[in-house]
Write a protein that holds these residues in place. Structure first.
Motif, PDB file in Angstrom:
ATOM      1  N   VAL A 194       0.841  -1.201   0.000  1.00  0.00           N
ATOM      2  CA  VAL A 194       0.000   0.000   0.000  1.00  0.00           C
ATOM      3  C   VAL A 194       0.881   1.258   0.000  1.00  0.00           C
ATOM      4  CG1 VAL A 194      -1.780   1.240   1.278  1.00  0.00           C
ATOM      5  CG2 VAL A 194      -1.718  -1.272   1.325  1.00  0.00           C
ATOM      6  N   TYR A 195       0.606   2.189  -0.888  1.00  0.00           N
ATOM      7  CA  TYR A 195       1.361   3.454  -0.933  1.00  0.00           C
ATOM      8  C   TYR A 195       0.757   4.452   0.043  1.00  0.00           C
ATOM      9  CZ  TYR A 195       3.448   1.606  -5.209  1.00  0.00           C
ATOM     10  OH  TYR A 195       4.121   0.830  -6.123  1.00  0.00           O
ATOM     11  N   THR A 196       1.606   5.067   0.834  1.00  0.00           N
ATOM     12  CA  THR A 196       1.118   6.061   1.784  1.00  0.00           C
ATOM     13  C   THR A 196       1.643   7.450   1.456  1.00  0.00           C
ATOM     14  OG1 THR A 196       2.943   5.485   3.258  1.00  0.00           O
ATOM     15  CG2 THR A 196       0.834   4.398   3.665  1.00  0.00           C
ATOM     16  N   ASP A 197       2.459   7.542   0.441  1.00  0.00           N
ATOM     17  CA  ASP A 197       2.990   8.837   0.002  1.00  0.00           C
ATOM     18  C   ASP A 197       3.268   8.724  -1.498  1.00  0.00           C
ATOM     19  OD1 ASP A 197       4.626  11.068  -0.575  1.00  0.00           O
ATOM     20  OD2 ASP A 197       5.294  11.128   1.521  1.00  0.00           O
ATOM     21  N   TRP A 198       2.927   9.747  -2.242  1.00  0.00           N
ATOM     22  CA  TRP A 198       3.146   9.701  -3.700  1.00  0.00           C
ATOM     23  C   TRP A 198       4.620   9.461  -4.025  1.00  0.00           C
ATOM     24  CZ3 TRP A 198      -0.938   9.443  -6.904  1.00  0.00           C
ATOM     25  CH2 TRP A 198      -2.172   9.884  -6.427  1.00  0.00           C
ATOM     26  N   GLU A 199       5.490   9.965  -3.158  1.00  0.00           N
ATOM     27  CA  GLU A 199       6.932   9.828  -3.398  1.00  0.00           C
ATOM     28  C   GLU A 199       7.390   8.365  -3.407  1.00  0.00           C
ATOM     29  OE1 GLU A 199       9.149  12.390  -4.163  1.00  0.00           O
ATOM     30  OE2 GLU A 199       7.206  13.377  -4.368  1.00  0.00           O
ATOM     31  N   GLN A 200       6.597   7.493  -2.822  1.00  0.00           N
ATOM     32  CA  GLN A 200       6.988   6.074  -2.771  1.00  0.00           C
ATOM     33  C   GLN A 200       6.806   5.384  -4.134  1.00  0.00           C
ATOM     34  OE1 GLN A 200       4.208   4.850   0.192  1.00  0.00           O
ATOM     35  NE2 GLN A 200       5.318   5.842   1.869  1.00  0.00           N
ATOM     36  N   ILE A 201       6.128   6.069  -5.018  1.00  0.00           N
ATOM     37  CA  ILE A 201       5.837   5.407  -6.306  1.00  0.00           C
ATOM     38  C   ILE A 201       7.044   5.524  -7.239  1.00  0.00           C
ATOM     39  CG2 ILE A 201       4.343   5.402  -8.336  1.00  0.00           C
ATOM     40  CD1 ILE A 201       2.139   6.513  -6.498  1.00  0.00           C
ATOM     41  N   HIS A 202       7.446   4.404  -7.796  1.00  0.00           N
ATOM     42  CA  HIS A 202       8.585   4.338  -8.700  1.00  0.00           C
ATOM     43  C   HIS A 202       8.168   3.543  -9.934  1.00  0.00           C
ATOM     44  CE1 HIS A 202      12.612   3.352 -10.226  1.00  0.00           C
ATOM     45  NE2 HIS A 202      13.047   4.365  -9.495  1.00  0.00           N
TER      46      HIS A 202
END
Ligand code: GLA
Ligand code: ZN
Length: 671
Positions: A194-202
């Motif tokens: 689960v992503y909790t911050d947009w910055e975690q998306i790669h």
């Protein structure tokens, strides 16, 4: 685009010979001899147009454009971004693409810029603007050719740099609004991702997250979007000065870019075709693939396209590069025209002396000038296009059949991890397309976004992913009288690659309920009987239950023997067929013959064609029938009619004799 001519010519690289005025003079003399009327200039000329940052040297190009124009040869002018000069890549390394493993490419090669890079865009805009401004002074320029083969041959088509990651996140934010929506669409609770911050998306990479199908699918969409943005950026740069139409040259079925989306940015579609002729004795599989590509390019805008590149003889990048056998150059050139091309353009006019493409085929080789078989072949094509020009322009194919090929489905179905790891959408698609090719019935190749009205038959092989609104459109189409054919492993997921729960989105149209799907090994292959013949079944067998309609064939083996393999369901004014298994070519041939026969759809010669022979029709006031023989032998085609060859006037009553690798262009003739 308004077509005044059939273009014949191709990529011309005078910048490699600027110190040889004698060569440039010879080029013009020989182009005229070869009936060449159009060249593409500037494709990889950046270093010669801007040898230092901000220092432009366009005079040599201007002189050549004018010199050609005087001789009746027009110019397709390319923007040079397909390959970057060393001064630029060394000064601004951020223009180079970053690979999946995070490493930035070193300068060199081509098609490897970062399409997001602000620097790259700035540099492109400057040089494109200079070229566009210059073009206003030169009436010889007729069309813009933006960059070259976007996405390139030497990478996965994508850049993974930080600028691209940021742009990806921004694109996702616009699409989903909230992370909650994104997590839902990607099903990220699975494995606790689960992503909790947009910055975690790669971006998906083998060393990191690459097993979330929703992420993979959106990344593909983003890459297409971002590349198209770059294309549009360049188009705007030239549009600041020039109103000429624009194109960009597509490749084959290039998986990284959804060409149905990219094409919306250009005025006219063009592509580079390099079929592997003479790979085997049987040319049919190669001919079918080339025909499917041509048909797709035409179908995108339902208008004539440009064959932007093809080789006059060989390429230098296949495992073996066989010379075109006598007749094949004319046949493969006419094949493109038969399917809607208004051009025959080559890569390349003259072989350079050094570097990677010195042994790639060209109209002129290193030594022989006009005294070659290739030069004669090319000249013949030029002459023939001139003879046929007035008859061909203003005609185009109008297909009654459409076969769906959709990039989003392609990405999803091959990424899905089931029911086989070697799912091959293109191969399946080509089997269906081939059946129509064998019958000589033109088929458009469309994605799921197009209107279906107007087609008598629509085929959607392995249509695993349903885009929003697709099922509704198909339902209306069949209700109104259309014939819809689809296959196993269709209607499984929605546009996010999330499985449909409950019924098949087209349940009532198809009259079936899917239960499970078998991917049997070689020794467990099933069979069916259809129309009195037995067919082996291939690598997928779906177990379905008939709910309405008529079972036309059942499985003969295994625990699911007796369950339906082919179902026909009348619905509204039309009907649907469900082919529950993956079959071999012979079945599709016989099945479509029967199905189209019943619907009264025939090829323009109204005859059964011999193996390796096909026919395509460009319709207009006087429709032209392109009869093509891909056999390396003479063959007779039986017809009931009288036909006249459009370029020679030769008449044929009944039987038409075809030479090996021949294409005849025929008009219906009265008595
Ligand atoms: C592509 C490129 C050309 C050339 C040919 C060689 O189509 O666009 O520049 O490299 O391949 O086949
Ligand atoms: Zn990038």
């Amino acid at each position: 685009m308004e077509w005044k001519k059939m273009f014949h010519g191709g990529d011309y690289n005078p910048e490699q010979w600027l110190d040889r005025p004698d060569i440039l003079e010879e080029d013009i003399v020989l182009m005229k001899k070869a009936h060449i009327n159009c060249v593409t200039l500037g494709v990889f000329s950046w270093a010669m147009l801007e040898p230092e940052e901000g220092k432009y040297r366009l005079e040599w190009l201007e002189n050549i454009i004018d010199r050609l124009y005087k001789e009746g040869i027009c110019t397709i002018l390319a923007t040079p971004t397909g390959s970057m000069p060393h001064w630029m890549t060394y000064a601004y390394p951020e223009v180079m693409q970053v690979q999946k493993d995070g490493r930035r490419n070193l300068p060199g090669k081509r098609h490897n810029f970062c399409y997001t890079s602000a620097k790259m865009r700035e540099m492109a805009k400057k040089i494109d603007g200079k070229l566009a401004e210059m073009s206003l002074r030169h009436p010889g320029v007729v069309l813009w050719h933006i960059s070259n083969e976007l996405g390139g041959n030497f990478s996965d088509g994508a850049c993974h740099c930080e600028e691209c990651q940021k742009a990806f996140r921004k694109w996702l934010k616009e699409k989903y609004g909230t992370l909650e929506n994104l997590n839902k669409a990607w099903w990220t609770v699975f494995w606790s991702h689960v992503y909790t911050d947009w910055e975690q998306i790669h971006s998906p990479v083998p060393e990191g997250e690459c097993l979330v199908h929703g992420l993979n699918l959106d990344w593909h969409r983003f890459v297409t979007h971002q590349m198209t943005e770059f294309l549009k950026w360049e188009i705007e740069a030239v549009r600041e000065y020039s109103r000429l139409p624009v194109t960009t040259n597509f490749m084959y079925f290039f998986q990284p870019l959804d060409y149905y989306q990219v094409q919306k940015a250009v005025d006219v579609v063009s592509w580079d075709s390099y079929p592997f002729w003479h790979k085997e004795k049987d040319e049919v599989p190669v001919a079918v693939k080339a025909a499917a590509h041509h048909s797709m390019m035409r179908s995108m805008k339902k208008k004539p396209f440009l064959l932007m590149e093809s080789t006059p003889s060989i390429v230098n990048w296949k495992i073996y590069n066989s010379l075109k056998r006598p007749g094949m150059h004319m046949l493969s050139s006419m094949q493109a025209v038969a399917h809607g091309s208004n051009t025959v353009q080559y890569f390349q006019w003259r072989k350079g002396r050094g570097a990677f493409e010195k042994f790639h085929g060209a109209v002129l080789d290193h030594r022989n000038g006009e005294n070659t078989r290739t030069f004669q072949d090319v000249t013949e094509v030029g002459r023939r296009l001139e003879r046929l020009e007035q008859q061909i322009l203003n005609t185009c194919n109008k297909a009654e059949v459409a076969v769906i090929f959709d990039w989003e489905n392609w990405w999803a179905v091959e990424d899905a991890a089931g029911p086989r790891l070697d799912m091959n959408y293109k191969k399946t698609f080509l089997k269906h397309y081939r059946a129509f090719w064998e019958m000589g019935i033109d088929a458009d190749v469309l994605n799921m976004d197009y209107e279906l009205d107007g087609y008598r038959v629509v085929v959607a092989p392995m249509n695993y992913l349903y885009k929003a609104g697709y099922a509704k459109k198909v339902k209306k189409y069949v209700e109104n009288g259309g014939i819809y054919i689809t296959t196993c492993w269709s209607g499984i997921v929605d546009e996010n690659d999330l499985c449909f729960t409950g019924e098949h989105p087209l349940r009532e149209v198809l009259g079936i309920r899917q239960e499970e799907i078998d991917a049997p090994g070689e020794e467990f292959r099933n069979s069916i009987s259809f129309g009195g013949k037995t067919y082996t079944v291939g690598e997928l067998c779906e177990v379905v239950h008939k709910e309405s309609g008529q079972v036309l064939a059942v499985y003969e083996k295994e625990f699911y023997a007796g369950s339906p393999a082919v179902v026909k369901n009348e619905f509204g004014k039309g009907c649907a067929y469900y082919l529950a298994a993956e079959f071999g070519q012979e079945f599709y041939h016989d099945f479509y013959k029967e199905c189209l026969g019943k619907a009264g759809i025939e090829n323009p010669l109204k005859t059964e064609l011999p193996y390796g022979v096909t026919v395509s029709e460009r319709k207009g006031e006087n429709s032209l029938i392109f009869l093509q023989n891909f056999n390396d032998k003479r063959i007779a085609v039986e017809t009931q009619g009288i036909y006249e060859e459009a370029d020679t006037g030769i008449r044929w009553e009944g039987k038409i004799e075809m030479e090996a690798f021949e294409c005849k262009v025929l008009l219906k003739a009265g008595r």
